[in-house]
Design a protein around this motif. Sequence first.
Motif, PDB file in Angstrom:
ATOM      1  N   LEU A 243     -13.771  -2.477   0.395  1.00 21.79           N
ATOM      2  CA  LEU A 243     -12.366  -2.138   0.783  1.00 21.79           C
ATOM      3  C   LEU A 243     -11.700  -2.329  -0.495  1.00 21.79           C
ATOM      4  O   LEU A 243     -10.912  -1.383  -1.009  1.00 21.79           O
ATOM      5  N   PHE A 244     -11.641  -3.441  -0.974  1.00 21.14           N
ATOM      6  CA  PHE A 244     -10.599  -3.962  -1.962  1.00 21.14           C
ATOM      7  C   PHE A 244     -10.995  -3.038  -3.171  1.00 21.14           C
ATOM      8  O   PHE A 244     -10.219  -2.556  -4.286  1.00 21.14           O
ATOM      9  N   ASP A 245     -12.343  -2.980  -3.590  1.00 21.15           N
ATOM     10  CA  ASP A 245     -12.801  -1.976  -4.704  1.00 21.15           C
ATOM     11  C   ASP A 245     -12.263  -0.576  -4.386  1.00 21.15           C
ATOM     12  O   ASP A 245     -11.933   0.182  -5.489  1.00 21.15           O
ATOM     13  N   ALA A 246     -12.096   0.071  -3.231  1.00 22.04           N
ATOM     14  CA  ALA A 246     -11.797   1.243  -2.804  1.00 22.04           C
ATOM     15  C   ALA A 246     -10.230   1.273  -3.239  1.00 22.04           C
ATOM     16  O   ALA A 246      -9.506   2.357  -3.657  1.00 22.04           O
ATOM     17  N   TYR A 247      -9.365   0.184  -2.959  1.00 21.76           N
ATOM     18  CA  TYR A 247      -8.089   0.341  -3.304  1.00 21.76           C
ATOM     19  C   TYR A 247      -7.745   0.232  -4.531  1.00 21.76           C
ATOM     20  O   TYR A 247      -6.913   1.075  -5.243  1.00 21.76           O
ATOM     21  N   LEU A 279       1.692  10.616   1.500  1.00 20.69           N
ATOM     22  CA  LEU A 279       1.660  11.448   2.962  1.00 20.69           C
ATOM     23  C   LEU A 279       1.089  12.625   2.775  1.00 20.69           C
ATOM     24  O   LEU A 279       0.104  13.212   3.807  1.00 20.69           O
ATOM     25  N   ASP A 280       0.923  13.395   1.756  1.00 19.33           N
ATOM     26  CA  ASP A 280       0.044  14.607   1.592  1.00 19.33           C
ATOM     27  C   ASP A 280      -1.357  14.187   1.582  1.00 19.33           C
ATOM     28  O   ASP A 280      -2.185  14.942   2.108  1.00 19.33           O
ATOM     29  N   HIS A 281      -1.693  13.179   0.855  1.00 20.36           N
ATOM     30  CA  HIS A 281      -3.222  12.706   0.796  1.00 20.36           C
ATOM     31  C   HIS A 281      -3.636  12.402   2.178  1.00 20.36           C
ATOM     32  O   HIS A 281      -4.483  12.529   2.585  1.00 20.36           O
ATOM     33  N   VAL A 282      -2.659  11.736   3.117  1.00 28.75           N
ATOM     34  CA  VAL A 282      -3.014  11.105   4.327  1.00 28.75           C
ATOM     35  C   VAL A 282      -3.357  12.494   5.118  1.00 28.75           C
ATOM     36  O   VAL A 282      -4.217  12.540   5.855  1.00 28.75           O
ATOM     37  N   LYS A 283      -2.482  13.507   5.105  1.00 27.72           N
ATOM     38  CA  LYS A 283      -2.578  14.573   5.914  1.00 27.72           C
ATOM     39  C   LYS A 283      -3.879  15.525   5.233  1.00 27.72           C
ATOM     40  O   LYS A 283      -4.683  15.810   6.174  1.00 27.72           O
ATOM     41  N   THR A 284      -4.435  15.280   4.320  1.00 28.70           N
ATOM     42  CA  THR A 284      -5.813  15.759   3.639  1.00 28.70           C
ATOM     43  C   THR A 284      -6.836  15.308   4.234  1.00 28.70           C
ATOM     44  O   THR A 284      -7.908  15.816   4.866  1.00 28.70           O
ATOM     45  N   ALA A 297      -7.832   7.895   6.033  1.00 27.67           N
ATOM     46  CA  ALA A 297      -6.586   8.310   5.899  1.00 27.67           C
ATOM     47  C   ALA A 297      -5.661   6.869   6.305  1.00 27.67           C
ATOM     48  O   ALA A 297      -4.575   6.835   5.666  1.00 27.67           O
ATOM     49  N   SER A 298      -6.235   6.135   7.018  1.00 25.43           N
ATOM     50  CA  SER A 298      -5.514   4.857   7.294  1.00 25.43           C
ATOM     51  C   SER A 298      -5.479   3.931   6.043  1.00 25.43           C
ATOM     52  O   SER A 298      -4.646   3.034   5.780  1.00 25.43           O
ATOM     53  N   ASP A 299      -6.624   3.987   5.286  1.00 25.30           N
ATOM     54  CA  ASP A 299      -6.726   3.124   4.054  1.00 25.30           C
ATOM     55  C   ASP A 299      -5.648   3.578   3.053  1.00 25.30           C
ATOM     56  O   ASP A 299      -4.982   2.831   2.471  1.00 25.30           O
ATOM     57  N   VAL A 300      -5.569   5.025   2.908  1.00 26.13           N
ATOM     58  CA  VAL A 300      -4.594   5.720   1.971  1.00 26.13           C
ATOM     59  C   VAL A 300      -3.283   5.080   2.486  1.00 26.13           C
ATOM     60  O   VAL A 300      -2.228   4.895   1.508  1.00 26.13           O
ATOM     61  N   ARG A 301      -2.778   5.290   3.593  1.00 22.79           N
ATOM     62  CA  ARG A 301      -1.389   4.919   4.359  1.00 22.79           C
ATOM     63  C   ARG A 301      -1.214   3.434   3.862  1.00 22.79           C
ATOM     64  O   ARG A 301      -0.175   3.066   3.695  1.00 22.79           O
ATOM     65  N   ASP A 302      -2.392   2.543   4.057  1.00 25.71           N
ATOM     66  CA  ASP A 302      -1.952   1.222   3.864  1.00 25.71           C
ATOM     67  C   ASP A 302      -1.801   0.724   2.514  1.00 25.71           C
ATOM     68  O   ASP A 302      -0.639   0.044   1.981  1.00 25.71           O
ATOM     69  N   LEU A 303      -2.565   1.340   1.564  1.00 29.18           N
ATOM     70  CA  LEU A 303      -2.331   1.195   0.192  1.00 29.18           C
ATOM     71  C   LEU A 303      -0.890   1.765  -0.230  1.00 29.18           C
ATOM     72  O   LEU A 303      -0.131   1.041  -1.072  1.00 29.18           O
ATOM     73  N   GLY A 304      -0.548   2.928   0.328  1.00 29.74           N
ATOM     74  CA  GLY A 304       0.790   3.602   0.074  1.00 29.74           C
ATOM     75  C   GLY A 304       1.871   2.462   0.432  1.00 29.74           C
ATOM     76  O   GLY A 304       2.860   2.401  -0.421  1.00 29.74           O
ATOM     77  N   SER A 305       1.811   1.874   1.483  1.00 28.87           N
ATOM     78  CA  SER A 305       2.718   1.141   2.146  1.00 28.87           C
ATOM     79  C   SER A 305       2.914  -0.303   1.240  1.00 28.87           C
ATOM     80  O   SER A 305       3.839  -0.746   0.826  1.00 28.87           O
ATOM     81  N   ARG A 306       1.859  -0.571   0.590  1.00 26.73           N
ATOM     82  CA  ARG A 306       2.003  -1.928  -0.361  1.00 26.73           C
ATOM     83  C   ARG A 306       2.664  -1.262  -1.632  1.00 26.73           C
ATOM     84  O   ARG A 306       3.492  -2.286  -2.107  1.00 26.73           O
ATOM     85  N   VAL A 307       2.414  -0.396  -2.152  1.00 25.27           N
ATOM     86  CA  VAL A 307       2.972   0.192  -3.444  1.00 25.27           C
ATOM     87  C   VAL A 307       4.667   0.460  -2.894  1.00 25.27           C
ATOM     88  O   VAL A 307       5.411  -0.281  -3.927  1.00 25.27           O
ATOM     89  N   LEU A 308       4.745   0.982  -2.066  1.00 28.14           N
ATOM     90  CA  LEU A 308       5.887   1.244  -1.507  1.00 28.14           C
ATOM     91  C   LEU A 308       6.936   0.209  -1.566  1.00 28.14           C
ATOM     92  O   LEU A 308       7.944   0.094  -1.915  1.00 28.14           O
ATOM     93  N   ALA A 309       6.329  -1.053  -1.004  1.00 26.96           N
ATOM     94  CA  ALA A 309       7.212  -2.280  -0.813  1.00 26.96           C
ATOM     95  C   ALA A 309       7.663  -2.753  -2.249  1.00 26.96           C
ATOM     96  O   ALA A 309       8.666  -3.216  -2.519  1.00 26.96           O
ATOM     97  N   TYR A 310       6.953  -2.466  -3.111  1.00 27.76           N
ATOM     98  CA  TYR A 310       7.449  -2.824  -4.695  1.00 27.76           C
ATOM     99  C   TYR A 310       8.547  -1.970  -5.150  1.00 27.76           C
ATOM    100  O   TYR A 310       9.531  -2.383  -5.572  1.00 27.76           O
TER     101      TYR A 310
END
Length: 756
Positions: A243-247, A279-284, A297-310
Amino acid sequence: MLNDLRSIVQEVYAATDLSSVLEIIVRRVKSAMNTEVCSVYLRNETGAYTLMATDGLNREAVGRVTLAKNEGLVGLVAAREEPINLDDAESHPKYQYFAETGEERFSAFLGTPIIHQRQVMGVLVVQQAAKRRFDEGEEAFLITMSAQLAGVIAHAEATGTLRAMGSKSAVRFNGVPGASGVAIGECVVVSPVADLNAVPYATCDNIEEELAFFSRSLAAVREDVKRLGQSLENLLNKEERVLFDAYLGMLDDTSLAREVTEKISMGLAAPYAWSEVILDHVKTFSAMPDAYLRERASDVRDLGSRVLAYLQETTQKELVYPEKTILVGEDLTPSMLAEVPVGQLAGLVSVRGSSNSHIAILARSMGIPTIMGAVDLPFTKLNGREMVVDGYRGSVYIDPGEALLQSYQAILEEDLQLVAGLQSIKNLPCETSDHHRVALWVNTGLLADTMLSIERGAEGVGLYRTEVPFMLRDRFPSEEEQRLVYREQLEAFAPHPVTMRTLDVGGDKSLPYFPIEEENPFLGWRGIRVTLDHPEIFLGQVRAMLKASVGLDNLRIMLPMITNIAEVEIAQMLIHRAYDELLEEGYDVQMPPLGVMIEVPAAVYQAKELAARVDFISVGSNDLTQYLLAVDRNNPRVADLYHSLHPAVLRALRKIVKDAHSQGVPVSICGELAGEPAAALLLVAMGYDVLSMNATNLLKVKSVVRAVTLEQAETLLAEVMSLPDAESINRCLEAAFRHAGLNRMLRPDLGDDANI
């Protein structure tokens, strides 16, 4: 057909606009049902139904063919609000031929209404040349598709997509009235950190700086993920480490960064650009047929939230609050309100919640016009837009025109004049014209409440919400910090009594540092249940209250969410323990009166037994109504079922006061019901000793009580108690107020939608 349905829904979810949704629906439904025509008719502003998409009829007819309600077969489906299934449509007396559609070739007809929250939004139709009735399975499939389409169309209508939102005319959104009044101001969108769905639309001033900022944020998250992966390396198996490699792979994906970079280069701020791409990638991913890929999709959303926090670390601090701020968000919190400079908060609009959500109650206590449950509001794109908040009807207007502004400005001025006119009675007693006395107290939680309450002539505090100081911190306040806050309240109202409710969290009131995750929080761990399970919290709070009351002795302690006698007895034991400890420590404390809140049906039926063990009873009508009617007061979908004047609620209220008085115990009511002028008259007639409300309604209630005799109030109560439902009761009360010339105390004359 189940697989077809799932696939269509996923494709619809991934679509970017209403036009695409309609095209997907007609094309895919036609294919799935193996029929020759599928069409969608949508309701327009006049209430008629226009052909908006078709696969099988002539395309030139789209936007040109319109049927009134009950006109033609489409109008008949809308009028009857049920499917119509015919083998020979032309032979039906309601059949109407439109030459431009070319539908003369088709005999079989199946139409189903598209209904959202009891409103017919349109009609979904399939047709076939062969004369046959569609079977039950096909009919069920089309009904299911209509239900899926309803929410999408309702959102499009609310956001103005169906009414050319680009025009200069104001766009209206509907919610639930949270706090009465009118506000005119500028929208400021607030959202929790790292919520991808709630990032406000924003542009950047310097594109080069924004690109560099985005690049730095990606690099920071990349390092965080590497460190986290290394620290957990020995605790995870090989599959989990992947999972970390995927991120890291996603962060290194040049196409992802390029998409965001392109949006920033067009002038968008980095947080908004990033959220749109993610969000476009999550939809896809969500729309992919493969189950494994859908889960990504949940992995993409989680990573997206991490970057958004910064990305939001700096931008969150850049909020500018105009002089007339209307705060808008998906789920507003007390801390968000506290960020607005004093005197600049004009109105509130929350996408979630209802009129009895905690934030709405706080807004009423502060006198801020509020709309709750505006579920269709495209709030992320409203920052900086002019807005009108109609807290009487639950309407929000974006970009209001001059005529609309003038209408609401007149109501705003009328409200101010009404409040100013009531100042003359603030020092007069709250008694009927034949001298039946009722005490008017206030519900408080913030310092602003306190000052307003004193200005309006409050005679005491029926509910001090001690959870507010807890909610405004990032940790539990110490005993001394609590003592200072409580002392301030007790001193402000001395010698009048101040009723402090022990910590009431859970349900819709959460502490960020003490999360309570439950499937059904309103039936779970909340109120007295939490504090009795944590006696260290309860004892610390009681000690702080007792120490704060030294020399003032105007404290009353109240226990929330009581459901049985044992809870009262355990709480009494702990309060006496805290009292004895303080005496031993040398504090000159007095044992305060102790009361309980009746908020659940179980307490209603034990009111007599509870009254025999305490010094006072107080009714929390908000929760009591919720539990009696089985209606979640935070759910806008069922907001129209939450009736505080429901006959069952009124009968429970009358039983409580009768049982408590039989034990010689005074009864107050501290729910929002007490602050409604019409309801207040009924409560006076029932025999309630104290009405406790938000300070903004205090003078209205006093004015109404002073305008009638007790006998008139009792006559009105008798009439109301014979009525079968809340609608009849409300009509009866409105008629009585009009007859007495008191209707302006309920709400201003708002006219109709054509005028406002």
